[in-house]
Design an enzyme around this catalytic site. Sequence first.
Site, PDB file in Angstrom:
ATOM      1  N   GLU A  33       1.067  -7.219  -1.130  1.00  0.00           N
ATOM      2  CA  GLU A  33       2.507  -7.728  -1.244  1.00  0.00           C
ATOM      3  C   GLU A  33       2.600  -8.960  -0.617  1.00  0.00           C
ATOM      4  O   GLU A  33       2.373  -9.119   0.564  1.00  0.00           O
ATOM      5  CB  GLU A  33       3.475  -6.685  -0.533  1.00  0.00           C
ATOM      6  CG  GLU A  33       3.847  -5.180  -0.977  1.00  0.00           C
ATOM      7  CD  GLU A  33       4.729  -5.468  -2.381  1.00  0.00           C
ATOM      8  OE1 GLU A  33       5.339  -6.607  -2.381  1.00  0.00           O
ATOM      9  OE2 GLU A  33       4.908  -4.441  -3.016  1.00  0.00           O
TER      10      GLU A  33
ATOM     11  N   HIS B  15       1.733  -6.995 -10.613  1.00  0.00           N
ATOM     12  CA  HIS B  15       2.721  -5.796 -10.713  1.00  0.00           C
ATOM     13  C   HIS B  15       3.357  -5.836 -12.238  1.00  0.00           C
ATOM     14  O   HIS B  15       3.474  -4.674 -13.005  1.00  0.00           O
ATOM     15  CB  HIS B  15       3.736  -5.513  -9.828  1.00  0.00           C
ATOM     16  CG  HIS B  15       4.253  -4.090  -9.604  1.00  0.00           C
ATOM     17  ND1 HIS B  15       5.370  -4.076  -8.737  1.00  0.00           N
ATOM     18  CD2 HIS B  15       4.008  -2.889 -10.106  1.00  0.00           C
ATOM     19  CE1 HIS B  15       5.689  -2.717  -8.993  1.00  0.00           C
ATOM     20  NE2 HIS B  15       4.861  -2.052  -9.659  1.00  0.00           N
TER      21      HIS B  15
ATOM     22  N   ASP C  33       7.164  -9.149 -11.001  1.00  0.00           N
ATOM     23  CA  ASP C  33       6.181  -9.533  -9.855  1.00  0.00           C
ATOM     24  C   ASP C  33       4.789  -9.703  -9.743  1.00  0.00           C
ATOM     25  O   ASP C  33       4.205  -8.890 -10.749  1.00  0.00           O
ATOM     26  CB  ASP C  33       6.720  -9.031  -8.440  1.00  0.00           C
ATOM     27  CG  ASP C  33       6.338  -7.750  -8.204  1.00  0.00           C
ATOM     28  OD1 ASP C  33       6.758  -6.905  -9.362  1.00  0.00           O
ATOM     29  OD2 ASP C  33       5.569  -7.334  -7.311  1.00  0.00           O
TER      30      ASP C  33
HETATM   31 ZN   LIG Z   1       5.681  -5.069  -7.110  1.00  0.00          ZN
END
Ligand SMILES: [Zn+2]
Length: 271
Positions: free
Chosen positions: A141, A179, A189
């Site tokens: 992330e 993603h 994203d």
């Molecule tokens: Zn994501």
Amino acid sequence: MKYFFLYLSIFCLVIISACSSDLYRATNRSYKKQAKNYAKLLREYPVKDSAGLQYAESWVGTTNFTMRRPNFVVIHHTAQDSCGQTLRTFTLPRTAVSAHYVICHDGTVHHMLNDLLRAHHAGISKWGNATDLNSMSIGIEIDNNGSEPFTEQQMNSLLQLLDRLKRAYNIPQANFIGHADVAPGRKVDPSRYFSWQTLAEKGFGFWFDTTNVELPADFNPLLALRIVGYNINKPEIAIQSYKIHFVPQDTTRMINDADKKILFDLMKKYQ
Ligand SMILES: [Zn+2]
């Protein structure tokens, strides 16, 4: 008096650093407890699977094994406003979401889970014939609210991390994805600000070169999207995810002549 302020500021610094190391004490304890439970499961003899089932009459332990390894990397942006907010989200049981790594604006990398364990980052997902990306991937992330560029420090840290992961687990170049690629329509994203071309130039994912591409008359761009890995059950959203990744400046959901050439080239690289 001068020394009083000096001592006071040292005292404050000590308190602040003690507090920040305390911040995750309880959740780190919870991590240890959960890891211990899995270790207990692995030590079970004779072996039961994780659902407590015992499939065979006879048990003969082999001497030759290792842990399963991740084979994909899925990249995300957090869609949150700070790294602290994301670390909090990933340490609250009720959110049920997590990632292996979080990369802050200043390039700081937080490791949150052993690479060999399954994080909850991809959700319902499909890439090629793989349908449980969480089980086979590492989730990274990047702290970014979704409508801002990624920082140079973040990209540098990301590239260093990807290099280590690729070497450690022998992850194929094609298996560095986003993603949005594995969850079209549901996720967008990392955003159009993310440079997949930069990653591909360093060996993480592929980029296209349409210089000498001549399209065959029967070329089917949807089939090419499927060969690259996209789930084409809903073609429009598969095209949207492809555009976010490969043609970020184009916000339409239409395949044009330039896209056909790009997909023809990508298909050969990803197949
Ligand atoms: Zn994501």
